[in-house]
Design a protein around this motif. Structure first.
Motif, PDB file in Angstrom:
ATOM      1  N   TRP A 158       1.172   3.820  -3.182  1.00 18.49           N
ATOM      2  CA  TRP A 158       0.699   5.162  -2.867  1.00 18.49           C
ATOM      3  C   TRP A 158       1.738   6.204  -3.267  1.00 18.49           C
ATOM      4  CZ3 TRP A 158      -2.514   6.161   2.141  1.00 18.49           C
ATOM      5  CH2 TRP A 158      -3.018   7.462   2.126  1.00 18.49           C
ATOM      6  N   PHE A 159       3.004   5.959  -2.919  1.00 20.98           N
ATOM      7  CA  PHE A 159       4.051   6.928  -3.235  1.00 20.98           C
ATOM      8  C   PHE A 159       4.385   6.929  -4.718  1.00 20.98           C
ATOM      9  CE2 PHE A 159       4.782   7.010   1.333  1.00 20.98           C
ATOM     10  CZ  PHE A 159       5.146   8.335   1.529  1.00 20.98           C
ATOM     11  N   TYR A 191      -0.975  -0.715 -14.036  1.00 20.09           N
ATOM     12  CA  TYR A 191      -1.115   0.643 -13.514  1.00 20.09           C
ATOM     13  C   TYR A 191      -0.145   1.606 -14.188  1.00 20.09           C
ATOM     14  CZ  TYR A 191      -4.296  -0.433  -9.629  1.00 20.09           C
ATOM     15  OH  TYR A 191      -5.371  -0.760  -8.869  1.00 20.09           O
ATOM     16  N   SER A 241      -4.030  15.127 -11.459  1.00 20.70           N
ATOM     17  CA  SER A 241      -2.852  14.938 -10.610  1.00 20.70           C
ATOM     18  C   SER A 241      -1.726  14.210 -11.333  1.00 20.70           C
ATOM     19  CB  SER A 241      -3.240  14.159  -9.348  1.00 20.70           C
ATOM     20  OG  SER A 241      -3.720  12.880  -9.701  1.00 20.70           O
ATOM     21  N   GLY A 243      -2.926   2.724  -4.851  1.00 24.41           N
ATOM     22  CA  GLY A 243      -2.495   1.933  -3.708  1.00 24.41           C
ATOM     23  C   GLY A 243      -3.628   1.147  -3.091  1.00 24.41           C
ATOM     24  N   LEU A 244      -4.777   1.805  -2.910  1.00 26.97           N
ATOM     25  CA  LEU A 244      -5.923   1.124  -2.322  1.00 26.97           C
ATOM     26  C   LEU A 244      -6.450   0.036  -3.253  1.00 26.97           C
ATOM     27  CD1 LEU A 244      -7.523   1.209   0.257  1.00 26.97           C
ATOM     28  CD2 LEU A 244      -9.095   2.851  -0.791  1.00 26.97           C
ATOM     29  N   GLU A 263      -0.896   7.185  -7.041  1.00 26.37           N
ATOM     30  CA  GLU A 263      -1.818   7.969  -6.223  1.00 26.37           C
ATOM     31  C   GLU A 263      -2.460   7.027  -5.215  1.00 26.37           C
ATOM     32  OE1 GLU A 263      -2.606  11.284  -6.344  1.00 26.37           O
ATOM     33  OE2 GLU A 263      -1.048  11.612  -7.857  1.00 26.37           O
ATOM     34  N   TRP A 264      -3.167   7.597  -4.232  1.00 26.87           N
ATOM     35  CA  TRP A 264      -3.748   6.744  -3.197  1.00 26.87           C
ATOM     36  C   TRP A 264      -4.784   5.785  -3.774  1.00 26.87           C
ATOM     37  CZ3 TRP A 264      -8.916   6.514  -2.221  1.00 26.87           C
ATOM     38  CH2 TRP A 264      -9.721   7.580  -2.659  1.00 26.87           C
ATOM     39  N   GLN A 265      -5.459   6.191  -4.862  1.00 23.99           N
ATOM     40  CA  GLN A 265      -6.438   5.290  -5.478  1.00 23.99           C
ATOM     41  C   GLN A 265      -5.762   4.027  -6.018  1.00 23.99           C
ATOM     42  OE1 GLN A 265      -6.172   8.572  -6.180  1.00 23.99           O
ATOM     43  NE2 GLN A 265      -8.181   9.541  -6.452  1.00 23.99           N
ATOM     44  N   ILE A 310     -10.477   8.236  -9.791  1.00 29.43           N
ATOM     45  CA  ILE A 310      -9.120   8.741  -9.864  1.00 29.43           C
ATOM     46  C   ILE A 310      -9.083  10.102 -10.551  1.00 29.43           C
ATOM     47  CG2 ILE A 310      -8.699   7.506 -12.028  1.00 29.43           C
ATOM     48  CD1 ILE A 310      -5.810   7.200 -11.116  1.00 29.43           C
ATOM     49  N   LEU A 335       0.837  -1.209   0.000  1.00 25.59           N
ATOM     50  CA  LEU A 335       0.000   0.000   0.000  1.00 25.59           C
ATOM     51  C   LEU A 335       0.865   1.249   0.000  1.00 25.59           C
ATOM     52  CD1 LEU A 335      -2.664   1.553   0.306  1.00 25.59           C
ATOM     53  CD2 LEU A 335      -2.519   1.148   2.773  1.00 25.59           C
ATOM     54  N   ILE A 336       1.887   1.288   0.848  1.00 26.36           N
ATOM     55  CA  ILE A 336       2.761   2.463   0.939  1.00 26.36           C
ATOM     56  C   ILE A 336       3.535   2.662  -0.361  1.00 26.36           C
ATOM     57  CG2 ILE A 336       4.747   3.436   2.144  1.00 26.36           C
ATOM     58  CD1 ILE A 336       3.757   1.926   4.658  1.00 26.36           C
TER      59      ILE A 336
END
Length: 323
Positions: A158-159, A214, A301, A166-167, A162-164, A297, A154-155
């Motif tokens: 995310w980095f 991704y 960004s 990662g989740l 984007e957080w979408q 998403i 997840l981390i």
């Protein structure tokens, strides 16, 4: 030869099947959790405790097949045998016998007597009883290892994105792990430490597939800025399909060879890996990617200025018009 058989350019509407896939995945996850709650798993020696006995020679290697032949008539349930000390010793692990410590001691004595009668020149080196405390610690450590791996994924995603992303990747990984647990609840194959290793390998395999998809999604979002997100996702999945199929097919060929020819000792591990490759490929396409639309998403960004965006190539026309 295999590469020539795979599709070169596909136009499959993967996102059009996302609702059917979502219903199927949710049903399979609920079914897996229900089976786990009702039947639990067929825990092996590592998790339920048992007996550990070591035999060996000073000047030659042990014959594992002969060791198994001596143990088999004793009918002690799940037994694992492996060579240690460069093959000069055999470590025998037997599932916990009905009864208390006295029953375990009696089982150890029966094993020693069987080897004394069948192989009088072999040396008895040690015998231990693996209690429930040790097996409980192994369960805890196994769950902790898988949980930490998923959180680190997840981390990382995310980095990198984007957080979408990662989740979505983590939900796909949890989907794969839960379905693998359900697979073992149905098949009743031994669940031991090697299966924990298989779960961690499945996490890595599924993550690799998901990151490839991704990465292409991010590239195409920057390249086709006014195209609907569903079309961008479909394009990305079709562009990575041949790579996904090639990786899955070649991995499965090796795993099937291990499953059928590798012997009983590694069948549980290879069965978990075969299931994990199939489920991991499915989740990369039908779980991880549709979740990007569900989480809405933000295209802005990820779009860079044309001068700074390496994905923008104005020297040739885009490929989307042919999709």
């Amino acid at each position: 030869m295999l590469l020539q058989l795979l599709p070169k350019e596909t136009k499959i509407n993967f996102l059009g099947m996302r609702k059917i896939a979502a219903v199927l995945s949710i049903a399979l996850m609920i079914g897996s959790l229900a089976l786990f709650a009702v039947n639990s798993l067929n825990y092996g020696i590592d998790f339920q405790g048992g007996i550990e006995v070591e035999f060996g020679y000073e000047d030659r290697t042990v014959d594992i097949a002969t060791i198994r032949a001596v143990i088999a008539p004793l009918n002690m349930g799940d037994v694992s045998v492996k060579g240690i000390d460069d093959g000069s010793s055999a470590l025998i692990r037997i599932e916990r016998q009905p009864g208390g410590d006295e029953a375990q001691s009696d089982a150890t004595r029966r094993v020693r007597e069987a080897f004394t009668a069948a192989m009088p020149d072999i040396e008895y080196r040690q015998g231990n009883i693996i209690g429930p405390v040790v097996s409980g610690e192994l369960k805890r450590d196994g769950v902790l290892a898988v949980t930490i791996a998923v959180l680190l994924v997840l981390i990382y995603i995310w980095f990198r994105f984007e957080w979408q992303f990662g989740l979505g990747a983590v939900i796909a990984l949890v989907h794969d792990i839960v379905l693998t647990i359900g697979f073992f609840a149905v098949t009743r194959l031994d669940f031991n430490l090697s299966i924990i290793a298989a779960l961690l390998t499945i996490v890595g395999y599924s993550l690799n597939d998901t990151v490839v998809v991704y990465d292409r999604v991010r590239e195409n979002i920057r390249k086709y800025r006014k195209i609907p997100m569903e079309d961008v996702l479909n394009l990305s999945l079709n562009q990575t399909l041949s790579r996904t199929l090639m990786t899955s097919v070649t991995t499965l060929l090796a795993l099937f060879a291990l499953f059928f020819l590798g012997g009983e000792v590694i069948q549980g591990f290879t069965a978990a890996m075969i299931w994990g490759v199939v489920i991991g490929t499915y989740s990369s396409v039908f779980v991880a990617s549709p979740l990007l639309m569900f989480f809405k998403i933000r295209r802005e960004s990820m779009i860079l200025d044309d001068g700074k965006d390496p994905t923008v190539d104005k020297t040739r026309p885009g490929q989307f018009g042919q999709f």
